[in-house]
Motif scaffolding. Structure first.
Motif, PDB file in Angstrom:
ATOM      1  N   LYS A   1     -12.247   5.969  -7.654  1.00  0.00           N
ATOM      2  CA  LYS A   1     -11.802   4.760  -6.864  1.00  0.00           C
ATOM      3  C   LYS A   1     -11.253   4.647  -8.821  1.00  0.00           C
ATOM      4  O   LYS A   1     -12.297   4.193  -9.437  1.00  0.00           O
ATOM      5  CB  LYS A   1     -12.056   3.901  -6.411  1.00  0.00           C
ATOM      6  CG  LYS A   1     -12.241   4.837  -4.854  1.00  0.00           C
ATOM      7  CD  LYS A   1     -12.680   3.010  -4.414  1.00  0.00           C
ATOM      8  CE  LYS A   1     -12.427   3.605  -2.600  1.00  0.00           C
ATOM      9  NZ  LYS A   1     -11.245   3.836  -2.127  1.00  0.00           N
TER      10      LYS A   1
ATOM     11  N   MET B   1      -6.513   2.210  -6.836  1.00  0.00           N
ATOM     12  CA  MET B   1      -6.399   3.507  -6.761  1.00  0.00           C
ATOM     13  C   MET B   1      -7.590   4.362  -6.148  1.00  0.00           C
ATOM     14  O   MET B   1      -8.706   4.112  -6.635  1.00  0.00           O
ATOM     15  CB  MET B   1      -5.444   4.221  -7.996  1.00  0.00           C
ATOM     16  CG  MET B   1      -4.410   3.018  -8.125  1.00  0.00           C
ATOM     17  SD  MET B   1      -3.548   3.276  -9.286  1.00  0.00           S
ATOM     18  CE  MET B   1      -4.096   2.813 -10.847  1.00  0.00           C
ATOM     19  N   ASP B   2      -7.296   5.560  -4.577  1.00  0.00           N
ATOM     20  CA  ASP B   2      -7.784   6.076  -4.765  1.00  0.00           C
ATOM     21  C   ASP B   2      -7.340   8.037  -5.876  1.00  0.00           C
ATOM     22  O   ASP B   2      -6.182   7.969  -5.330  1.00  0.00           O
ATOM     23  CB  ASP B   2      -7.531   6.727  -3.194  1.00  0.00           C
ATOM     24  CG  ASP B   2      -8.489   5.456  -2.258  1.00  0.00           C
ATOM     25  OD1 ASP B   2      -9.360   4.654  -2.988  1.00  0.00           O
ATOM     26  OD2 ASP B   2      -8.478   5.615  -0.740  1.00  0.00           O
TER      27      ASP B   2
ATOM     28  N   THR C   1       0.695  -1.153   0.121  1.00  0.00           N
ATOM     29  CA  THR C   1      -0.270   0.575  -0.055  1.00  0.00           C
ATOM     30  C   THR C   1       0.752   1.406   0.020  1.00  0.00           C
ATOM     31  O   THR C   1       1.810   1.061   0.744  1.00  0.00           O
ATOM     32  CB  THR C   1      -0.743  -0.179   1.351  1.00  0.00           C
ATOM     33  OG1 THR C   1      -1.555  -1.186   1.472  1.00  0.00           O
ATOM     34  CG2 THR C   1      -1.667   0.993   1.448  1.00  0.00           C
ATOM     35  N   CYS C   2       0.168   1.741  -0.923  1.00  0.00           N
ATOM     36  CA  CYS C   2       1.494   3.274  -1.175  1.00  0.00           C
ATOM     37  C   CYS C   2       0.434   4.715  -0.731  1.00  0.00           C
ATOM     38  O   CYS C   2      -0.178   4.542  -1.306  1.00  0.00           O
ATOM     39  CB  CYS C   2       2.264   3.940  -2.780  1.00  0.00           C
ATOM     40  SG  CYS C   2       3.197   1.607  -2.476  1.00  0.00           S
ATOM     41  N   VAL C   3       1.130   5.700  -0.342  1.00  0.00           N
ATOM     42  CA  VAL C   3       0.932   6.920  -0.194  1.00  0.00           C
ATOM     43  C   VAL C   3       1.991   7.685  -1.203  1.00  0.00           C
ATOM     44  O   VAL C   3       3.138   7.322  -0.763  1.00  0.00           O
ATOM     45  CB  VAL C   3      -0.274   7.083   0.862  1.00  0.00           C
ATOM     46  CG1 VAL C   3      -0.993   6.556   1.334  1.00  0.00           C
ATOM     47  CG2 VAL C   3       1.385   7.548   1.968  1.00  0.00           C
TER      48      VAL C   3
ATOM     49  N   CYS D   1       5.682   3.692   0.390  1.00  0.00           N
ATOM     50  CA  CYS D   1       4.997   1.990   0.196  1.00  0.00           C
ATOM     51  C   CYS D   1       5.015   1.347   1.716  1.00  0.00           C
ATOM     52  O   CYS D   1       6.273   1.268   1.986  1.00  0.00           O
ATOM     53  CB  CYS D   1       5.529   1.252  -0.631  1.00  0.00           C
ATOM     54  SG  CYS D   1       5.224   2.809  -2.066  1.00  0.00           S
TER      55      CYS D   1
ATOM     56  N   SER E   1      -3.267   0.330  -3.944  1.00  0.00           N
ATOM     57  CA  SER E   1      -3.040  -0.684  -2.699  1.00  0.00           C
ATOM     58  C   SER E   1      -3.077  -1.562  -4.049  1.00  0.00           C
ATOM     59  O   SER E   1      -4.053  -1.758  -4.994  1.00  0.00           O
ATOM     60  CB  SER E   1      -4.351  -1.430  -1.725  1.00  0.00           C
ATOM     61  OG  SER E   1      -4.606  -0.370  -0.991  1.00  0.00           O
TER      62      SER E   1
ATOM     63  N   PHE F   1       6.644   7.974  -3.177  1.00  0.00           N
ATOM     64  CA  PHE F   1       5.607   7.293  -2.319  1.00  0.00           C
ATOM     65  C   PHE F   1       6.196   6.722  -1.101  1.00  0.00           C
ATOM     66  O   PHE F   1       7.194   6.594  -1.612  1.00  0.00           O
ATOM     67  CB  PHE F   1       4.235   6.828  -3.531  1.00  0.00           C
ATOM     68  CG  PHE F   1       3.272   7.250  -4.526  1.00  0.00           C
ATOM     69  CD1 PHE F   1       2.414   6.738  -3.324  1.00  0.00           C
ATOM     70  CD2 PHE F   1       3.681   8.102  -5.427  1.00  0.00           C
ATOM     71  CE1 PHE F   1       1.226   7.313  -4.612  1.00  0.00           C
ATOM     72  CE2 PHE F   1       3.014   8.722  -5.741  1.00  0.00           C
ATOM     73  CZ  PHE F   1       1.568   8.121  -5.354  1.00  0.00           C
TER      74      PHE F   1
ATOM     75  N   ARG G   1      -3.877   9.211  -4.958  1.00  0.00           N
ATOM     76  CA  ARG G   1      -3.728   9.629  -3.988  1.00  0.00           C
ATOM     77  C   ARG G   1      -3.083   7.903  -2.696  1.00  0.00           C
ATOM     78  O   ARG G   1      -2.785   8.320  -1.316  1.00  0.00           O
ATOM     79  CB  ARG G   1      -5.166   9.944  -2.516  1.00  0.00           C
ATOM     80  CG  ARG G   1      -5.483  11.939  -3.244  1.00  0.00           C
ATOM     81  CD  ARG G   1      -4.101  12.135  -3.266  1.00  0.00           C
ATOM     82  NE  ARG G   1      -4.097  13.900  -3.478  1.00  0.00           N
ATOM     83  CZ  ARG G   1      -4.645  15.377  -2.854  1.00  0.00           C
ATOM     84  NH1 ARG G   1      -5.298  14.203  -1.744  1.00  0.00           N
ATOM     85  NH2 ARG G   1      -4.453  15.650  -3.861  1.00  0.00           N
ATOM     86  N   LYS G   2      -3.476   7.015  -3.298  1.00  0.00           N
ATOM     87  CA  LYS G   2      -3.568   5.712  -2.725  1.00  0.00           C
ATOM     88  C   LYS G   2      -3.545   4.878  -3.540  1.00  0.00           C
ATOM     89  O   LYS G   2      -4.372   4.644  -4.014  1.00  0.00           O
ATOM     90  CB  LYS G   2      -4.549   5.614  -1.394  1.00  0.00           C
ATOM     91  CG  LYS G   2      -4.393   4.334  -0.640  1.00  0.00           C
ATOM     92  CD  LYS G   2      -5.219   4.289   0.159  1.00  0.00           C
ATOM     93  CE  LYS G   2      -5.228   2.550   1.008  1.00  0.00           C
ATOM     94  NZ  LYS G   2      -6.336   2.418   1.743  1.00  0.00           N
TER      95      LYS G   2
END
Length: 147
Positions: free
Chosen positions: A72, A57-58, A28-30, A141, A47, A139, A44-45
């Motif tokens: 999404k 992805m968000d 998971t990465c932001v 992660c 997974s 990012f 923004r995110k």
């Protein structure tokens, strides 16, 4: 009561295969702190589920001075190659909605820090054309061994 060796080994094999699928890795990465305080990235995110080869992805669909509209995006993990550093390189795409002729391609890799590169590809008469390539973004992660 006696249990046959073949049956016992079969049950053990079944148990190990189930445990392997339950322990598939996820990442998971932001957007990371290296992105800078004033920077903006539309993802923004992220997974990634390595076992099911799916990506969620968000994203920011639109942004105004006061608000952001989030959405999404579902994607497919196309490739996951190991590197000498031990961290994989993930290549994935977005799955376009019906009628949409634009697809985003992504590459997530670690070069000191995790970086994401994306490119937009449009299809005109089923012929791909590169629309844009974004600069890489930093990012943060985290890996999880649970799927």
């Amino acid at each position: 009561m006696h249990i046959r060796t073949g049956r016992l080994s079969g049950l053990l094999l079944l148990l190990l295969s189930a445990a392997g699928s339950a322990s598939a890795g996820t990442i998971t990465c932001v957007p990371g702190p290296g992105a800078g305080a004033g920077s903006f990235h539309w993802v923004r995110k992220i997974s990634i589920d390595e076992h099911s080869r799916t990506v969620l992805m968000d994203t920011v669909r639109s942004k105004t001075k006061d608000a952001e509209t989030m959405s999404k995006i579902r994607g497919e993990l196309v490739s996951m190659d190991d590197t000498q550093s031990g961290e994989p390189i993930y290549v994935f795409n977005s799955i376009p909605a019906p009628g949409v002729e634009v697809m985003n391609l992504f590459k997530l890799f670690k070069a000191g820090e995790w970086r994401l590169i994306s490119a937009g590809v449009s299809f005109v008469n089923k012929v791909p054309a590169l629309r844009a390539v974004e600069q890489s973004a930093v990012f943060d992660c985290k890996r999880s061994g649970l799927g």
